[in-house]
Design an enzyme around this catalytic site. Structure first.
Site, PDB file in Angstrom:
ATOM      1  N   LYS A 239       2.080  -3.383  -2.727  1.00 56.16           N
ATOM      2  CA  LYS A 239       3.445  -2.912  -2.970  1.00 56.16           C
ATOM      3  C   LYS A 239       3.676  -2.606  -4.452  1.00 56.16           C
ATOM      4  O   LYS A 239       3.044  -3.175  -5.350  1.00 56.16           O
ATOM      5  CB  LYS A 239       4.451  -3.952  -2.486  1.00 56.16           C
ATOM      6  CG  LYS A 239       4.521  -4.095  -0.955  1.00 56.16           C
ATOM      7  CD  LYS A 239       5.118  -2.860  -0.291  1.00 56.16           C
ATOM      8  CE  LYS A 239       5.123  -2.943   1.228  1.00 56.16           C
ATOM      9  NZ  LYS A 239       6.158  -3.805   1.773  1.00 56.16           N
ATOM     10  N   ARG A 279       0.523  -9.268   6.672  1.00 52.04           N
ATOM     11  CA  ARG A 279       0.283  -7.858   7.007  1.00 52.04           C
ATOM     12  C   ARG A 279      -0.379  -7.188   5.805  1.00 52.04           C
ATOM     13  O   ARG A 279       0.171  -7.211   4.698  1.00 52.04           O
ATOM     14  CB  ARG A 279       1.609  -7.168   7.345  1.00 52.04           C
ATOM     15  CG  ARG A 279       1.480  -5.714   7.753  1.00 52.04           C
ATOM     16  CD  ARG A 279       2.841  -5.119   8.082  1.00 52.04           C
ATOM     17  NE  ARG A 279       2.734  -3.740   8.534  1.00 52.04           N
ATOM     18  CZ  ARG A 279       2.751  -2.675   7.717  1.00 52.04           C
ATOM     19  NH1 ARG A 279       2.877  -2.852   6.402  1.00 52.04           N
ATOM     20  NH2 ARG A 279       2.643  -1.449   8.203  1.00 52.04           N
TER      21      ARG A 279
END
Length: 301
Positions: A239, A279
């Protein structure tokens, strides 16, 4: 869903069990999109079609590396991404799901907020619906999950992906992001339960409409979400807020593929704070993090 006295879970996913009682699980990401932030276009052939055999082999390699779930996406949810139709999302994902189901018994999750896509995926062999909107974008989605007895992942996002911007440190320095996320997910869980769904996973939505500071505050306080008594998924892989933290002065933010070590560090923090599912794009590293944290917890139990 069964919950043990020490806060661990056993979920029914369309008749298949996801056992989170002794260890966290790793969810591998397969994006069949041309524009996802990290791996968009990875399996694209000339003309825009996906190379299904190559994509399935990639998913199977993730299973060999320790993934218990494969999460399949047919629409990018990166900030500013353009929406695609349900028909296009189905075209991208369903042939892959059908082929993967023939080759593996791995749990399959469909990353969608559209009821039409979810139903097609569940028909093709998926067992989990991963909804970034927490059942707020499509009011028909809960009934589809109930119909197929699918487990549901309910994520927090304040806005749609096409309205989002990349994370910055220029706002929300004092916001109560954890409280906001908790209230949203509490409402989402209640809505799912009202629809007859009990096998629920919660996701705080790292990177979705949150500043860099908010993402890190959320990472450090996600154990508060355990009060909702649902297994917690952490999706921090590659991210932007991680790239922001590791960049050197005066240099641009490292690209997603260069955030491997930062991802492993953030995933370990999430596991230490109670995450039950990781994830990730990098299954082997996540599996190692799960193994180390699990070994540490067993040693001090």
């Amino acid at each position: 869903m069964n919950r043990t006295t020490d806060g661990h879970y056993l979920l029914n996913c369309s008749g298949r069990l996801l056992d989170l009682r002794s260890s966290a699980a790793v969810m591998g990401i397969v994006n069949l999109t041309p524009d996802s932030f990290s791996d968009g276009g990875m399996f694209q052939e000339p003309g825009g079609r996906a190379d299904l055999s190559r994509a399935v082999e990639y998913a199977l390699s993730m299973v060999r590396d320790g993934a218990l779930i494969i999460d399949i996406g047919g629409e990018s949810t990166r900030p500013g991404a353009s929406r695609v139709s349900a028909d296009e999302e189905i075209r991208r994902t369903i042939p892959f799901i059908s082929l993967l189901r023939k080759k593996s018994e791995v749990l399959i999750s469909i990353d969608t907020y559209k009821s039409e896509v979810a139903e097609a995926a569940l028909d093709a062999g998926a067992q989990i619906v991963n909804d970034i909107s927490g059942f707020t974008f499509d009011r028909n989605l809960p009934s589809i999950c109930r119909k197929y007895h699918a487990a549901a992942i309910l994520m927090h996002t304040p806005i749609t992906p096409d309205s989002m911007k990349w994370s910055t440190q220029t706002h929300s320095a004092g916001s109560d992001v954890t409280g906001t996320v908790t209230k949203f997910l509490q409402k989402a869980v209640a809505s799912a339960e009202h629809a007859g769904i009990d096998d629920i996973i919660i996701d705080p939505g790292f990177g979705f409409g949150k500043s860099v500071n908010e993402n890190f505050r959320l990472l450090g306080s996600i154990s508060q979400l355990l009060e909702l008594e649902r297994p917690l998924l952490a999706g921090v892989s590659r991210k932007s807020f991680l790239g922001h933290a590791i960049r050197k002065n005066g240099e641009p933010e490292p690209p997603p593929a260069a955030r491997y070590d930062a991802t492993a560090a953030a995933q370990t923090i999430a596991l230490m704070h109670g995450a039950a599912i990781i994830r990730t794009h990098d299954v082997r590293a996540a599996f190692h993090a799960v193994s180390i944290v699990s070994a540490m917890k067993r040693a001090i139990a």
